[in-house]
Design a protein around this motif. Structure first.
Motif, PDB file in Angstrom:
ATOM      1  N   GLN A 200       0.831  -1.196   0.000  1.00 28.57           N
ATOM      2  CA  GLN A 200       0.000   0.000   0.000  1.00 28.57           C
ATOM      3  C   GLN A 200       0.875   1.259   0.000  1.00 28.57           C
ATOM      4  N   GLN A 201       1.922   1.205   0.813  1.00 30.77           N
ATOM      5  CA  GLN A 201       2.840   2.340   0.859  1.00 30.77           C
ATOM      6  C   GLN A 201       3.528   2.536  -0.486  1.00 30.77           C
ATOM      7  N   ALA A 202       3.911   1.406  -1.128  1.00 30.85           N
ATOM      8  CA  ALA A 202       4.540   1.504  -2.442  1.00 30.85           C
ATOM      9  C   ALA A 202       3.584   2.109  -3.467  1.00 30.85           C
ATOM     10  N   GLY A 203       2.316   1.694  -3.379  1.00 33.41           N
ATOM     11  CA  GLY A 203       1.326   2.264  -4.288  1.00 33.41           C
ATOM     12  C   GLY A 203       1.146   3.759  -4.068  1.00 33.41           C
ATOM     13  N   MET A 204       1.141   4.159  -2.793  1.00 32.90           N
ATOM     14  CA  MET A 204       1.003   5.581  -2.501  1.00 32.90           C
ATOM     15  C   MET A 204       2.205   6.364  -3.010  1.00 32.90           C
ATOM     16  N   LEU A 205       3.404   5.805  -2.819  1.00 32.00           N
ATOM     17  CA  LEU A 205       4.594   6.483  -3.311  1.00 32.00           C
ATOM     18  C   LEU A 205       4.603   6.550  -4.842  1.00 32.00           C
ATOM     19  N   GLY A 206       4.152   5.455  -5.477  1.00 34.67           N
ATOM     20  CA  GLY A 206       4.059   5.485  -6.938  1.00 34.67           C
ATOM     21  C   GLY A 206       3.086   6.554  -7.418  1.00 34.67           C
ATOM     22  N   GLY A 207       1.949   6.650  -6.738  1.00 36.34           N
ATOM     23  CA  GLY A 207       0.993   7.701  -7.089  1.00 36.34           C
ATOM     24  C   GLY A 207       1.557   9.092  -6.827  1.00 36.34           C
ATOM     25  N   LEU A 208       2.315   9.200  -5.731  1.00 41.73           N
ATOM     26  CA  LEU A 208       2.940  10.486  -5.431  1.00 41.73           C
ATOM     27  C   LEU A 208       3.955  10.863  -6.513  1.00 41.73           C
ATOM     28  N   GLY A 209       4.692   9.854  -6.999  1.00 46.82           N
ATOM     29  CA  GLY A 209       5.639  10.115  -8.083  1.00 46.82           C
ATOM     30  C   GLY A 209       4.933  10.614  -9.334  1.00 46.82           C
ATOM     31  N   LYS A 210       3.793  10.005  -9.658  1.00 46.29           N
ATOM     32  CA  LYS A 210       3.024  10.475 -10.810  1.00 46.29           C
ATOM     33  C   LYS A 210       2.534  11.902 -10.603  1.00 46.29           C
ATOM     34  N   GLN A 211       2.116  12.199  -9.373  1.00 46.20           N
ATOM     35  CA  GLN A 211       1.650  13.554  -9.086  1.00 46.20           C
ATOM     36  C   GLN A 211       2.785  14.560  -9.239  1.00 46.20           C
ATOM     37  N   TYR A 212       3.980  14.170  -8.780  1.00 46.00           N
ATOM     38  CA  TYR A 212       5.138  15.067  -8.963  1.00 46.00           C
ATOM     39  C   TYR A 212       5.390  15.310 -10.446  1.00 46.00           C
TER      40      TYR A 212
END
Length: 314
Positions: A200-212
């Motif tokens: 879940q944390q990895a998914g959130m970080l991946g989504g955060l990377g896309k947002q960046y």
């Protein structure tokens, strides 16, 4: 034989018109000096329009307006402005990949070992000791009963004692297995929960990377829009400045050409008057023949001689 003779007649304009014409010519070509310099009545020469040099008014180009200069600065400063967002996106994506890899290891068979309760063995040992104590009490009670019955040390008492011991060992074995199983199940659940949390944390970080990444693209696009807006406003300001410079130049040229305009107006006014010009007339004038004149002269001479000699009619 007649000779053609041409005669010229000039029809001069009135004196006041001639005076104006002379004034126009003087304005254009100037007036030479009159008299001798230093003596009384000396009038210096006056230059005409043709002899008077005029400054050449060059065209000017309007420079970049403040808005355009600001746009240029923003464009230079904005080069690579998306890099922090891109770097943050790459960092978040890399971290997400690492966490996802670690999460995958949590679902491996040996991953639960790390979540085993290290104090479970102490609990099991205490439980086994308690079972052993209770079992010893039971054996002592059985021995006392056999002693009362006079069967202590007999075969029957030995069989009862062996069955009791086997029951005690069975209970202890089951307790060991139950504790181990319970500890493993808890550790497995904890391992899988940790893996799920990491995923879940990895998914959130991946989504955060896309947002960046999206933020970087949006920021760059918005900055380009600001630059385009400044360039548009600056372009209009520059056009206005160029038009102002050109209007000033035209005004200066009009001021310089104003004397010539007045001269042309006066020239056109004089040219439109209904007088002036030249008339050419032709006429034939008879002329004498030199040969006939010579013959006439000879005849006159002969007549005179005859008269002197007595010749002639009586």
């Amino acid at each position: 034989m007649a000779e053609v003779v041409k005669s010229y007649q000039y029809q001069m304009p009135p004196e006041y018109v001639q005076k104006r014409q002379q004034e126009l010519l003087n304005t254009l070509f100037g007036v030479p000096a009159q008299g001798v310099e230093g003596e009384a009545g000396y009038v210096p020469a006056v230059k005409g329009l043709i002899e008077t040099p005029m400054d050449v008014i060059g065209q000017q180009v309007a420079g970049f307006s403040p808005a355009q200069q600001q746009a240029f600065q923003m464009a230079q400063q904005g080069i690579g402005g998306y890099m922090p967002y891109l770097q943050a996106a790459e960092a978040a994506t890399g971290q997400a990949q690492n966490i996802a890899t670690q999460a995958g290891q949590m679902f491996q068979p040996g991953a639960a070992q790390a979540f085993m309760d290290p104090y479970q063995q102490n609990v099991t040992q205490d439980a086994l000791a308690e079972i052993r104590r209770q079992g010893d009490i039971a054996l002592q009670s059985q021995a006392a009963q056999a002693l009362k019955a006079g069967a202590f040390g007999g075969a029957r008492e030995g069989v009862v004692r062996a069955e009791t011991e086997r029951g005690i060992q069975d209970i202890m074995s089951r307790r060991i297995f139950e504790d181990l199983s319970r500890n493993y199940q808890q550790a497995l659940a904890s391992s899988q929960a940790a893996g799920a949390g990491q995923l879940q944390q990895a998914g959130m970080l991946g989504g955060l990377g896309k947002q960046y990444g999206a933020l970087g693209t949006t920021a760059q696009a918005q900055q380009l829009q600001d630059i385009q807006s400044l360039l548009g406003v600056g372009g209009m300001q520059q056009q206005l400045g160029q038009a102002t410079l050109e209007a000033q130049r035209q005004n200066l040229m009009a001021q310089q050409m104003e004397p010539y305009r007045r001269y042309s107006f006066g020239l056109e006014a004089l040219a439109g008057l209904p007088f002036g010009g030249t008339t050419i007339q032709q006429k034939e004038v008879p002329t004498s023949n030199p040969f006939l004149q010579a013959l006439g002269g000879i005849g006159t001479l002969a007549y005179g001689i005859g008269s002197l000699g007595g010749f002639g009619s009586s």
